[in-house]
Design a protein around this motif. Structure first.
Motif, PDB file in Angstrom:
ATOM      1  N   GLN A  45     -55.127  -1.781  56.977  1.00  0.00           N
ATOM      2  CA  GLN A  45     -56.501  -1.529  57.415  1.00  0.00           C
ATOM      3  C   GLN A  45     -57.366  -2.762  57.233  1.00  0.00           C
ATOM      4  O   GLN A  45     -58.173  -3.090  58.096  1.00  0.00           O
ATOM      5  CB  GLN A  45     -57.099  -0.347  56.645  1.00  0.00           C
ATOM      6  N   SER A  46     -57.205  -3.466  56.130  1.00  0.00           N
ATOM      7  CA  SER A  46     -58.012  -4.662  55.897  1.00  0.00           C
ATOM      8  C   SER A  46     -57.651  -5.754  56.896  1.00  0.00           C
ATOM      9  O   SER A  46     -58.524  -6.474  57.375  1.00  0.00           O
ATOM     10  CB  SER A  46     -57.842  -5.171  54.464  1.00  0.00           C
ATOM     11  N   GLN A  48     -56.539  -5.185  59.917  1.00  0.00           N
ATOM     12  CA  GLN A  48     -57.088  -4.689  61.186  1.00  0.00           C
ATOM     13  C   GLN A  48     -58.593  -4.983  61.270  1.00  0.00           C
ATOM     14  O   GLN A  48     -59.091  -5.356  62.322  1.00  0.00           O
ATOM     15  CB  GLN A  48     -56.820  -3.181  61.306  1.00  0.00           C
ATOM     16  N   LYS A  49     -59.317  -4.830  60.148  1.00  0.00           N
ATOM     17  CA  LYS A  49     -60.745  -5.124  60.141  1.00  0.00           C
ATOM     18  C   LYS A  49     -61.012  -6.590  60.407  1.00  0.00           C
ATOM     19  O   LYS A  49     -61.944  -6.945  61.113  1.00  0.00           O
ATOM     20  CB  LYS A  49     -61.362  -4.711  58.790  1.00  0.00           C
ATOM     21  N   HIS A  50     -60.182  -7.460  59.839  1.00  0.00           N
ATOM     22  CA  HIS A  50     -60.363  -8.905  60.041  1.00  0.00           C
ATOM     23  C   HIS A  50     -60.095  -9.295  61.493  1.00  0.00           C
ATOM     24  O   HIS A  50     -60.751 -10.172  62.029  1.00  0.00           O
ATOM     25  CB  HIS A  50     -59.449  -9.695  59.108  1.00  0.00           C
ATOM     26  N   ILE A  51     -59.142  -8.622  62.102  1.00  0.00           N
ATOM     27  CA  ILE A  51     -58.812  -8.929  63.501  1.00  0.00           C
ATOM     28  C   ILE A  51     -59.945  -8.446  64.422  1.00  0.00           C
ATOM     29  O   ILE A  51     -60.341  -9.141  65.353  1.00  0.00           O
ATOM     30  CB  ILE A  51     -57.474  -8.262  63.901  1.00  0.00           C
ATOM     31  N   ASP A  52     -60.490  -7.255  64.148  1.00  0.00           N
ATOM     32  CA  ASP A  52     -61.553  -6.689  64.980  1.00  0.00           C
ATOM     33  C   ASP A  52     -62.866  -7.463  64.820  1.00  0.00           C
ATOM     34  O   ASP A  52     -63.663  -7.536  65.761  1.00  0.00           O
ATOM     35  CB  ASP A  52     -61.788  -5.213  64.633  1.00  0.00           C
ATOM     36  N   ALA A  53     -63.119  -8.024  63.681  1.00  0.00           N
ATOM     37  CA  ALA A  53     -64.396  -8.697  63.426  1.00  0.00           C
ATOM     38  C   ALA A  53     -64.494 -10.048  64.051  1.00  0.00           C
ATOM     39  O   ALA A  53     -64.088 -10.569  64.892  1.00  0.00           O
ATOM     40  CB  ALA A  53     -64.595  -8.879  61.920  1.00  0.00           C
TER      41      ALA A  53
END
Length: 53
Positions: A45-46, A48-53
């Motif tokens: 999840q972390s 994934q958050k870095h990729i989306d941001a």
């Protein structure tokens, strides 16, 4: 002589076992399968958050 030798051997054996228990192990602590799964999900999840941001 044999009786004294046998007593000494048992005392040495007990002392050796006690000393072995005192030593710190380099082995990592046990992590249950469920906890490993949670850690894996949290890391995904972390990422994934870095990729989306």
């Amino acid at each position: 002589m044999n009786r004294r030798k046998k007593i000494n051997e048992t005392l040495k054996r007990k002392a050796k076992k006690a000393n072995a228990k005192k030593q710190k192990s380099n082995k990592p602590g046990y992590i249950s399968k469920a906890d490993r799964k949670k850690l894996e999900n949290n890391s995904e999840q972390s990422i994934q958050k870095h990729i989306d941001a």
